[in-house]
Design an enzyme around this catalytic site. Structure first.
Site, PDB file in Angstrom:
ATOM      1  N   ASP A   1     -69.330  53.504  42.669  1.00 11.28           N
ATOM      2  CA  ASP A   1     -68.185  53.820  41.815  1.00 11.28           C
ATOM      3  C   ASP A   1     -67.288  54.944  42.354  1.00 11.28           C
ATOM      4  OD1 ASP A   1     -70.120  55.742  41.359  1.00 11.28           O
ATOM      5  OD2 ASP A   1     -69.624  55.979  39.247  1.00 11.28           O
ATOM      6  N   GLU A   2     -67.465  55.309  43.603  1.00  7.59           N
ATOM      7  CA  GLU A   2     -66.639  56.384  44.168  1.00  7.59           C
ATOM      8  C   GLU A   2     -66.147  56.004  45.556  1.00  7.59           C
ATOM      9  OE1 GLU A   2     -68.693  60.192  44.295  1.00  7.59           O
ATOM     10  OE2 GLU A   2     -69.929  59.518  42.628  1.00  7.59           O
TER      11      GLU A   2
ATOM     12  N   ASP B   1     -62.997  58.239  41.333  1.00  8.28           N
ATOM     13  CA  ASP B   1     -64.304  58.078  40.697  1.00  8.28           C
ATOM     14  C   ASP B   1     -64.142  57.283  39.405  1.00  8.28           C
ATOM     15  OD1 ASP B   1     -66.840  58.334  39.750  1.00  8.28           O
ATOM     16  OD2 ASP B   1     -66.859  60.535  39.685  1.00  8.28           O
TER      17      ASP B   1
HETATM   18 MG   LIG Z   1     -68.410  57.723  38.292  1.00  9.77          MG
END
Ligand SMILES: [Mg+2]
Length: 397
Positions: free
Chosen positions: A104-105, A8
């Site tokens: 974003d992961e 993350d």
């Molecule tokens: Mg994040």
């Protein structure tokens, strides 16, 4: 035993902005949709802003109250997409099983990479350092034996950190956590669970699964399984194109609308049509999107992951949440669009059919399904052991 990572990026949008303008690193800053109007919500913040207690999504108004000199920056989505691709390219050096979960992961299955690169922790460390050195971004990594625990792990320590949740320690680490920390437990589910005195992940793991299923349906069974560390969902290959299918419906109003109640009423109409189409095509959706176009032609677009569903009520609930979180009645709405995405065909998970059987009404159909039910029942009994599932409560109408 698999080795799964959840990586993350920390404060992703804000971190990318700081890369472009390093001076932003030294002041509390946040990314928000429209810095000029001071309306809307915070999309990301840097570490200094975090120290003021600013969170996402929080209204800009309340963030400014906590930190009057907060520097606001508008988002650059092209840049974010570019960095997201670059980060996934790094992940792909360590395994081909890289499944982006959002911009974003990503989940990584590194089971087959251990011989080549060393222990799961070591690989997580290498990836984290490589992302930092080549891109200047930090990530937090959860290391575990399934997706659900890896995801919980990446949330536990950040920024720039690794949390290992292994078979020996998962109960000790995760069971004291509040129920809201689990993926797929939204506000409404959490409050239902709390009413049942299920307050922590441990409570969930030890609860009466039949009672839980009665209360919240299939999601209950799935959550119960997850809490007990049983999550077989695989990490998809990066090259596996997920079905890009989505369904969306929109209305352009003859005159712009500013009244939230009317807008919500219209959302109901759109969702009804979307849900009907999902069921007709035997699809379930696992994301909901809301797009609002305003009278000045500016647009906001928000998306949220959900537990796969084709239910009118569940989709509408998420759509309304998105609406309340993002609309402050400051601007009249010209066009309202709702969509669902990440569509999957229904018959993925045989154990879940068990609960669908209860609603089958036709008699001859029942005969056929009974044989199926027996089979499913055997699987369930084998799985749960002490929870004996008998024929009676399966076929009950
Ligand atoms: Mg994040």
């Amino acid at each position: 035993m698999r080795s799964i990572l959840h990586c993350d990026l920390n404060g992703f949008f804000a971190s990318v902005e700081c890369l472009k303008r390093p001076e932003l690193k030294n002041v509390p800053m946040a990314v928000c949709w429209d810095p000029k109007t001071r309306h809307g919500v915070i999309l990301a913040k840097n570490e200094l802003a975090k120290k003021y207690g600013i969170y996402t999504p929080e209204t800009v108004y309340s963030a400014k109250k906590k930190c009057p000199h907060l520097v606001l920056v508008s988002p650059h989505h092209e840049e974010y997409r570019k960095y997201s691709k670059l980060v996934n390219q790094i992940y792909l050096k360590y395994t081909d099983r890289v499944e982006p979960f959002s911009i974003d992961e990503s989940f990584l299955d590194i089971t087959e990479s251990l011989d080549l690169f060393g222990s799961a922790y070591h690989i997580a460390y290498q990836i984290k350092e490589e992302v930092k050195q080549t891109l200047g971004l930090t990530i937090s990594v959860g290391v575990s034996f399934n997706k659900i625990f890896a995801k919980l792990g990446s949330d536990m320590k950040k920024p720039d950190a690794i949390t290992v949740i292994d078979e020996k320690h998962y109960q000790e680490i995760l069971y004291p956590l509040p129920i809201e920390t689990m993926l797929f437990v939204g506000k409404a589910t959490a409050s239902t669970l709390r009413k049942m005195r299920i307050e922590t992940i441990g409570d969930l793991a030890r609860c009466d699964v039949h009672r839980l299923v009665k209360k919240i349906g299939k999601l209950g069974l799935e959550l119960y399984e997850y809490a007990n560390g049983r999550d077989d969902r695989e990490v998809k290959l990066f090259t596996d194109k997920r079905e890009a299918k989505s369904i969306s419906r929109g209305i352009t109003f003859q005159s712009d609308i500013q009244d939230s109640n009317i807008l919500i009423e219209k959302m109901g109409v759109l969702v009804e049509d979307i849900a009907k189409n999902l069921r007709k095509q035997d699809y379930k959706a696992s994301s909901v999107a809301l797009i609002l176009k305003f009278s000045d032609f500016s647009v906001i677009s928000r998306q949220r992951k959900i537990f796969k569903t084709d239910s009118y009520h569940e989709i509408l609930k998420v759509a309304i949440d998105l609406f309340h979180e993002n609309y402050y009645a400051e601007k009249p709405v010209r066009k309202l669009t709702l969509g669902v995405g990440n569509l999957e065909n229904k018959k993925d998970n045989i154990q879940l059919d068990l609960f669908e059987l209860q609603s089958l009404k036709q008699k001859d159909e029942k005969q056929k399904k009974m044989a199926q039910a027996m089979h499913v029942m055997d699987q369930m009994n084998e799985k749960y052991g002490n929870y004996k599932i008998t024929f009676g409560n399966i076929i009950k109408k």
